[in-house]
Motif scaffolding. Structure first.
Motif, short mmCIF file in Angstrom:
data_model
loop_
_atom_site.label_atom_id
_atom_site.label_comp_id
_atom_site.label_asym_id
_atom_site.label_seq_id
_atom_site.Cartn_x
_atom_site.Cartn_y
_atom_site.Cartn_z
N THR A 89 0.85 -1.18 0.00
CA THR A 89 0.00 0.00 0.00
C THR A 89 0.88 1.24 0.00
O THR A 89 1.67 1.42 0.93
N PRO A 90 0.83 2.05 -1.05
CA PRO A 90 1.68 3.24 -1.07
C PRO A 90 1.28 4.20 0.03
O PRO A 90 0.11 4.24 0.43
N PRO A 91 2.25 4.94 0.57
CA PRO A 91 1.89 5.90 1.61
C PRO A 91 0.92 6.94 1.08
O PRO A 91 1.01 7.37 -0.07
N ALA A 92 -0.02 7.30 1.91
CA ALA A 92 -1.00 8.30 1.50
C ALA A 92 -0.30 9.64 1.28
O ALA A 92 0.67 9.95 1.96
N PRO A 93 -0.74 10.39 0.31
CA PRO A 93 -0.10 11.69 0.08
C PRO A 93 -0.28 12.59 1.29
O PRO A 93 -1.26 12.50 2.02
N VAL A 120 -2.89 9.58 13.09
CA VAL A 120 -3.46 10.37 12.00
C VAL A 120 -3.54 9.46 10.78
O VAL A 120 -2.51 8.94 10.32
N ALA A 121 -4.74 9.23 10.27
CA ALA A 121 -4.91 8.35 9.13
C ALA A 121 -4.13 8.86 7.93
O ALA A 121 -4.19 10.04 7.59
N GLY A 122 -3.37 7.94 7.30
CA GLY A 122 -2.61 8.30 6.11
C GLY A 122 -1.30 9.00 6.38
O GLY A 122 -0.63 9.42 5.44
N ALA A 123 -0.91 9.13 7.64
CA ALA A 123 0.36 9.81 7.96
C ALA A 123 1.52 8.99 7.42
O ALA A 123 1.54 7.76 7.53
N PRO A 124 2.51 9.63 6.80
CA PRO A 124 3.69 8.88 6.31
C PRO A 124 4.45 8.27 7.46
O PRO A 124 4.57 8.85 8.54
#
Length: 268
Positions: free
Chosen positions: A53-57, A115-119
């Protein structure tokens, strides 16, 4: 004489009879055929890559604000001068509460929780760097993301030891003679606060607040903080000070906008 001639004749006849038998037992030569041309080797089929899963922007929102202090700041405590020549010029006052123009320094402000999607951080992330200068940890308060490298330097020409504690739990303890390469460690994911100490110079202390995301900031003399790259949403901000405790505030920020928040600490 006749008998000998007859015997020789019989042996010769027997030998002639054997020769055809030997030839009959030999396998006939196979007709020559051109060698088969080998098929070109096919490249091995690579194993399918594991799905990742790529990290969220990163988000585009920002929260900024100021931490204030009202009242009279506690008086600093004295630090006995050291006989170690490398400590010459060190502060002789320990002053956790540093206030300038009503603004409070060394407050760690962060988003509380996940935090959802945090790198995510890794060993290749930029290191949190702490130096030892004139027998003092610099900076005194900083933030780090779980899994982020920690690098502790020794700029003093004397022996230090870097002892990291999470409460009463020891995390690591490394001797660091002068000119030794930096101590490199990884921020643990199972603790929220690391305290660094030096047993050789017991007044030395520093604090590293560990978060599961990169949304944190430490206030300077102006008391200001900025949390950037947040996804839009509503967050609980936490402001931590080593002696004054913790305060929280709810903040909602929209996409690609900047929200403001403020905290106020008081003496006692």
């Amino acid at each position: 004489m006749k008998l000998r001639t007859f015997s020789l004749a019989m042996i010769g006849a027997a030998g002639l009879a054997v020769l055809p038998g030997c030839k009959k037992d030999e396998a006939p030569a196979a007709p020559s055929t051109p060698a088969a041309t080998p098929e070109p080797s096919k490249p091995a089929t690579p194993e399918p890559a594991q799905a990742q899963t790529p990290p969220a922007p990163a988000g585009k929102s920002t929260i900024k604000g100021v931490v204030k202090f009202t009242g009279t700041a506690p008086a600093p405590t004295d630090v006995a001068p050291s006989s170690d020549p490398a400590c010459e010029g060190m502060p002789l006052k320990d002053q956790p509460v540093m206030v300038k123009d009503g603004k409070l320094q060394n407050v760690l402000v962060r988003v509380k929780g996940n935090v959802a999607g945090a790198p995510a951080a890794s060993a290749s992330s930029p290191a949190v760097v702490i130096d030892q200068v004139k027998c003092t940890y610099t900076p005194r308060v900083m933030g780090a993301q779980a899994g982020q490298p920690i690098q502790v330097k020794n700029s003093d020409q004397t022996l230090h030891n870097v002892r990291a504690m999470a409460g009463t739990k020891p995390i690591f303890n490394m001797a660091q003679p002068p000119s030794m390469p930096p101590v490199n460690k990884t921020t643990p994911a199972d603790t929220e606060l690391l305290q660094l100490k030096c047993d050789v110079h017991p007044w030395m202390k520093a604090f590293i607040h560990v978060s599961p995301h990169p949304y944190f900031s430490t206030t300077g003399e102006d008391g200001a903080f900025t949390l950037s790259g947040l996804p839009a949403g509503t967050y609980t901000l936490e402001a931590w000070h080593e002696t004054l405790g913790t305060k929280t505030a709810e903040v909602t920020v929209k996409d690609d906008e900047t929200a403001e928040a403020s905290f106020e600490f008081t003496a006692g």
